[in-house]
Design a protein around this motif. Sequence first.
Motif, short mmCIF file in Angstrom:
data_model
loop_
_atom_site.label_atom_id
_atom_site.label_comp_id
_atom_site.label_asym_id
_atom_site.label_seq_id
_atom_site.Cartn_x
_atom_site.Cartn_y
_atom_site.Cartn_z
N ASP A 103 -1.37 5.84 -4.97
CA ASP A 103 -2.67 5.74 -4.32
C ASP A 103 -3.01 7.09 -3.66
O ASP A 103 -2.35 8.10 -3.91
CB ASP A 103 -2.70 4.59 -3.32
CG ASP A 103 -1.70 4.77 -2.17
OD1 ASP A 103 -1.18 5.89 -1.98
OD2 ASP A 103 -1.43 3.79 -1.45
N GLY A 104 -4.04 7.09 -2.81
CA GLY A 104 -4.47 8.32 -2.18
C GLY A 104 -3.47 8.92 -1.22
O GLY A 104 -3.60 10.09 -0.83
N SER A 138 3.97 1.79 -6.30
CA SER A 138 3.87 0.34 -6.19
C SER A 138 4.96 -0.24 -5.30
O SER A 138 4.75 -1.25 -4.62
CB SER A 138 3.94 -0.30 -7.59
OG SER A 138 5.13 0.11 -8.26
N TYR A 196 -4.40 12.00 3.15
CA TYR A 196 -4.91 11.52 1.85
C TYR A 196 -5.11 12.70 0.90
O TYR A 196 -5.55 13.78 1.32
CB TYR A 196 -6.24 10.78 2.02
CG TYR A 196 -6.14 9.53 2.85
CD1 TYR A 196 -5.81 8.30 2.28
CD2 TYR A 196 -6.34 9.59 4.24
CE1 TYR A 196 -5.70 7.16 3.05
CE2 TYR A 196 -6.22 8.45 5.01
CZ TYR A 196 -5.90 7.24 4.42
OH TYR A 196 -5.78 6.11 5.19
#
Length: 450
Positions: A278-279, A284, A321
Motif C-alpha cells: 500500500d502507500g 498483505s 506515504y
Amino acid sequence: MKVAVVGGGPAGYVAAIRAAQLGAKVTLVEEGELGGECTNWACIPSKTLLRAVEVYKEAAEYLQDLPKFDWKAVQSRRWAVVKRLREGIEKLLSMNEVEVVKARAQPAPGRAVKADGRVIEADALILATGSVPAPLPNLPFGGKVLDTKSALLLEEPPSSVLIVGGGAAGAELATLFAKVGSKVVLVEVVDRLLPALDADIGRTVERELRAMGVEVYTSSTVLSVDDRGRAVSARLKTAKGEIDLEADYVVVAAGRRPNPGPFADLVKTDERGHVVVDGQMRASAGWVYAAGDVAGPPYFAHKAYAQAKIAAEAALGRKAYYEPLAVPAVVFSDPEVASVGMTEDEARRAGYDAKSARVPLSISGMGLISGGAGFVKLVYDGNSGRILGVHAVGRRVSEIAGEAALLVEFGATVEDLALVMHPHPTISELLVEAAELAVGKPTHIAKRGP
C-alpha cells in the motif's frame, strides 16, 4: 522495537539506517555483498566504464597517437570505485549500530527470520530483495548468451556483440561497446528505442547510436541462436525480412524480474511476482513491508531509496506515504537521457490541455561544448501553465534530472521557471529557454508564429 531487513541493496541498507535512526534495533541480512546489484554489478560498474570511454573518446578529438584503450585498467578502476562505496555502506551501517548478518534469509514461524543458523525475531520485517535479470524464453542465459552483469565482467571487450533489448540497459551497453570498437547490433521488439520514454528521445538516441556505427533493428525479434563455442550464430526477424549474423556474444537486456525468494509465500504478490504494497509500503501480512525492485517497477535505485525511508518510518508508526508525482529516469547512453513526469500523450490522456516547448542543445554554449546533439522539452498544461513533464536528451542532461523532478513535484509553472536565474554556461539554462518559449518570450531561439 526490533526490525529485520532482508537485502542489503539500495532499499535494504537505507531502510536499515532510517529504522535505526528512529530508535529501532535493526538486523540486516544479506547473502551477497552490501550495496546489492546497483553498487556491485549494475549502476556503478556500468557508469564507471561509460565515463572512462567518454573521456577517452573526448581526448581522441583533440590528441593524436593516443595509446590503445586499456579495458583492464578501467575494470580495475571500476572495482576500486565499487569497493570504496561498499566500504562506505558498511561504515554507515556500523555507525548506526545496525547488525549485519551475511547469510541467506528465510521465513521462520511467527514474526521471525532464519539466517546463519539463528532465528531473528522482529516486530517488523522489511523485504528489500531486489530483482534479477530476466531471460527470454528462447534465449536462456549460459555459454555465449549473457545477462547484463556478465557482459560488464568480460575480461576483454568483444569484437562483436548482439544486444537484445533497446531499453536503458541495452542503449547503455550499445554505447559502451561501440565506443571501445566493438561491432554492435541492437535489437528492439517495438518500433523505437527507449519505448517507455518520450518518442522524440528514442529517435534521437537511435540516430546517435547509428552515427557511432551501431546497427539498430526496431520492430524486430531474435528467432534463434546457435552457440557454436567460439561465436554465436543468430537469426533475426526484422521489418525487412529475416537476416543471419554472427557475434562473439549475445547480451540479453530485455528487463528484470522481482526476486522475493522464499518470502513469496509470506505475502501477496502480483502476476509478475512483485510484493503488493500500500502507500506505506505495507504488504498483505501486516508486519511485513517491501521496498525497491521487489515492490514493483520502475527499477531505479533512487526510487528504492525513497520507498525504503517510507517503509522504515511506517514500520515504526510514523505517518509516511509514498506518493511521488515525479520519479526521474536517467539513461547514460550517448547522448544521455533525463525524463520526468508525463509525456504529451500521457498528459492529453489525463485530461490536460497538453502543450510542449522544445529547445535544441545547440542554442546553448555548454550544449555546443558538450556535443550539441539533443534537446530539452517541457510538457505543460496550456490552461494553468503547470509543468507536467520534462524530457531531455544530450550530453550531461542527467545533471538536470533533479531540478526537473523538483519542477514537476512542486507544481511549478512555465511562468515561474522563466523567472528563475540559471548559471551560464550550463545545460540547466535550457530549462529557462524552454520556459521562455512556452510563455512566448524566447531569448535565444526564434519565436514562431505571430
